[in-house]
Motif scaffolding. Sequence first.
Motif, PDB file in Angstrom:
ATOM      1  N   ASN A   1      41.055  43.375  32.732  1.00 39.08           N
ATOM      2  CA  ASN A   1      39.750  43.830  33.238  1.00 39.08           C
ATOM      3  C   ASN A   1      39.781  44.069  34.745  1.00 39.08           C
ATOM      4  O   ASN A   1      39.167  45.013  35.249  1.00 39.08           O
ATOM      5  CB  ASN A   1      38.663  42.804  32.902  1.00 39.08           C
ATOM      6  CG  ASN A   1      38.171  42.948  31.475  1.00 39.08           C
ATOM      7  OD1 ASN A   1      38.356  43.985  30.853  1.00 39.08           O
ATOM      8  ND2 ASN A   1      37.555  41.905  30.958  1.00 39.08           N
ATOM      9  N   GLU A   2      40.485  43.205  35.473  1.00 41.09           N
ATOM     10  CA  GLU A   2      40.573  43.369  36.927  1.00 41.09           C
ATOM     11  C   GLU A   2      41.317  44.649  37.290  1.00 41.09           C
ATOM     12  O   GLU A   2      40.952  45.347  38.246  1.00 41.09           O
ATOM     13  CB  GLU A   2      41.269  42.151  37.538  1.00 41.09           C
ATOM     14  CG  GLU A   2      40.420  40.883  37.560  1.00 41.09           C
ATOM     15  CD  GLU A   2      40.177  40.288  36.184  1.00 41.09           C
ATOM     16  OE1 GLU A   2      39.157  39.589  36.007  1.00 41.09           O
ATOM     17  OE2 GLU A   2      41.012  40.523  35.275  1.00 41.09           O
ATOM     18  N   VAL A   3      42.345  44.970  36.525  1.00 36.65           N
ATOM     19  CA  VAL A   3      43.080  46.216  36.752  1.00 36.65           C
ATOM     20  C   VAL A   3      42.177  47.421  36.478  1.00 36.65           C
ATOM     21  O   VAL A   3      42.153  48.387  37.257  1.00 36.65           O
ATOM     22  CB  VAL A   3      44.344  46.278  35.868  1.00 36.65           C
ATOM     23  CG1 VAL A   3      44.990  47.661  35.932  1.00 36.65           C
ATOM     24  CG2 VAL A   3      45.346  45.205  36.291  1.00 36.65           C
ATOM     25  N   LEU A   4      41.421  47.358  35.396  1.00 40.59           N
ATOM     26  CA  LEU A   4      40.510  48.459  35.072  1.00 40.59           C
ATOM     27  C   LEU A   4      39.453  48.639  36.161  1.00 40.59           C
ATOM     28  O   LEU A   4      39.146  49.763  36.578  1.00 40.59           O
ATOM     29  CB  LEU A   4      39.832  48.205  33.727  1.00 40.59           C
ATOM     30  CG  LEU A   4      40.740  48.206  32.493  1.00 40.59           C
ATOM     31  CD1 LEU A   4      39.931  47.884  31.244  1.00 40.59           C
ATOM     32  CD2 LEU A   4      41.455  49.531  32.320  1.00 40.59           C
ATOM     33  N   LYS A   5      38.895  47.535  36.650  1.00 36.72           N
ATOM     34  CA  LYS A   5      37.880  47.613  37.708  1.00 36.72           C
ATOM     35  C   LYS A   5      38.455  48.248  38.972  1.00 36.72           C
ATOM     36  O   LYS A   5      37.786  49.050  39.644  1.00 36.72           O
ATOM     37  CB  LYS A   5      37.328  46.220  38.024  1.00 36.72           C
ATOM     38  CG  LYS A   5      36.406  45.653  36.956  1.00 36.72           C
ATOM     39  CD  LYS A   5      35.951  44.249  37.345  1.00 36.72           C
ATOM     40  CE  LYS A   5      35.077  43.629  36.278  1.00 36.72           C
ATOM     41  NZ  LYS A   5      34.685  42.241  36.636  1.00 36.72           N
ATOM     42  N   ALA A   6      39.697  47.885  39.304  1.00 38.37           N
ATOM     43  CA  ALA A   6      40.332  48.473  40.486  1.00 38.37           C
ATOM     44  C   ALA A   6      40.512  49.978  40.318  1.00 38.37           C
ATOM     45  O   ALA A   6      40.337  50.746  41.277  1.00 38.37           O
ATOM     46  CB  ALA A   6      41.677  47.789  40.745  1.00 38.37           C
ATOM     47  N   LEU A   7      40.852  50.403  39.120  1.00 38.01           N
ATOM     48  CA  LEU A   7      40.995  51.838  38.866  1.00 38.01           C
ATOM     49  C   LEU A   7      39.645  52.548  38.940  1.00 38.01           C
ATOM     50  O   LEU A   7      39.533  53.635  39.521  1.00 38.01           O
ATOM     51  CB  LEU A   7      41.643  52.061  37.502  1.00 38.01           C
ATOM     52  CG  LEU A   7      43.133  51.730  37.422  1.00 38.01           C
ATOM     53  CD1 LEU A   7      43.593  51.656  35.977  1.00 38.01           C
ATOM     54  CD2 LEU A   7      43.960  52.759  38.186  1.00 38.01           C
ATOM     55  N   TYR A   8      38.614  51.937  38.367  1.00 35.83           N
ATOM     56  CA  TYR A   8      37.276  52.538  38.451  1.00 35.83           C
ATOM     57  C   TYR A   8      36.824  52.663  39.913  1.00 35.83           C
ATOM     58  O   TYR A   8      36.147  53.627  40.286  1.00 35.83           O
ATOM     59  CB  TYR A   8      36.259  51.695  37.679  1.00 35.83           C
ATOM     60  CG  TYR A   8      36.234  51.951  36.189  1.00 35.83           C
ATOM     61  CD1 TYR A   8      35.913  53.208  35.683  1.00 35.83           C
ATOM     62  CD2 TYR A   8      36.529  50.932  35.282  1.00 35.83           C
ATOM     63  CE1 TYR A   8      35.885  53.437  34.313  1.00 35.83           C
ATOM     64  CE2 TYR A   8      36.501  51.157  33.920  1.00 35.83           C
ATOM     65  CZ  TYR A   8      36.183  52.412  33.439  1.00 35.83           C
ATOM     66  OH  TYR A   8      36.155  52.641  32.081  1.00 35.83           O
TER      67      TYR A   8
END
Length: 308
Positions: A169-176
């Motif tokens: 989830n943290e990786v996805l948030k960084a991409l967003y």
Amino acid sequence: MSENKENTQPLRTAVVAIIGRPSAGKSTFLNTACQEPVSIVSPIPQTTRNAIKGIVNTSYGQLIFIDTPGYHDSEKKLNLRLRNVTEAQLDDIDCVLYVIDSTRATGEEEVHTANLLKKLQSKTVVAINKTDLPASKPLPIRQFISENLPDIPADRILEMSAEKDIGINEVLKALYSISPEGDPMYDEELYTDQDLTFRICEVIRGEAINRLEQEIPHAVYVEVADVEHRNEGKKLWIRAFLCVERDSQKGIVIGKGASKIKEIRMAAVRKLSEIYIQKIDLDLQVKVDKNWRQRDYTINKLIPSEKK
């Protein structure tokens, strides 16, 4: 993967290329993020041969991931094509996810991979993978990033375990956070844009390479000869061939008393049954396509040179 809290921010949509060395965990990340089997996962390097799309939808928006072949130093014709596929995906993308295996020492091949991203640091997120394993050494990886990609800020260098779904989830948030605002490109119910024939080929190939040893997995490709919807659409009948390079390999793939090909067929049917609601009827045979990895025609058919 989606957040429970109501998101009042504008939706963001991005095409994200996943880059990394062979066996870094790119395909595992994609499958975990999509929560579906989009890409083949295998301990055998160079399993992914095409740029494969997986789609993640959350309250923040939509990320269209392109899982690329592992970036690998080799002058063999097939490996050169795989490198070209990876490099082509860096054109016209919105973001890059650079996946690094924290259990392996960085070396010349990792430097070459990082060099691909020198001009893309403003749109790159780094995921240091396999940090759940005892052999994990994330600190040297962070040092490597600071030396080779110094413009990537610390809040976009994250640790995760793609296999254990830790830190995803943290990786996805960084991409967003670095994705452009925009409406979704695909229907929210989709998790891949792969067509039926391609998915069948990848499922069969995945089950085959995880049951074959030494050089055989790299010498195998799948050809789907026929797909028919039978019994008013209730049955999916498939005739496919596992293609190898030499007669000696054919015997290995078939196995004693046809035991190996039967094992592969049954495993492929189980996996396809998880994806499709129809009953799966698979006729799987083995044939020889002599020295196919040295022939441009076959490589072009399996791995088109143009960007997908």
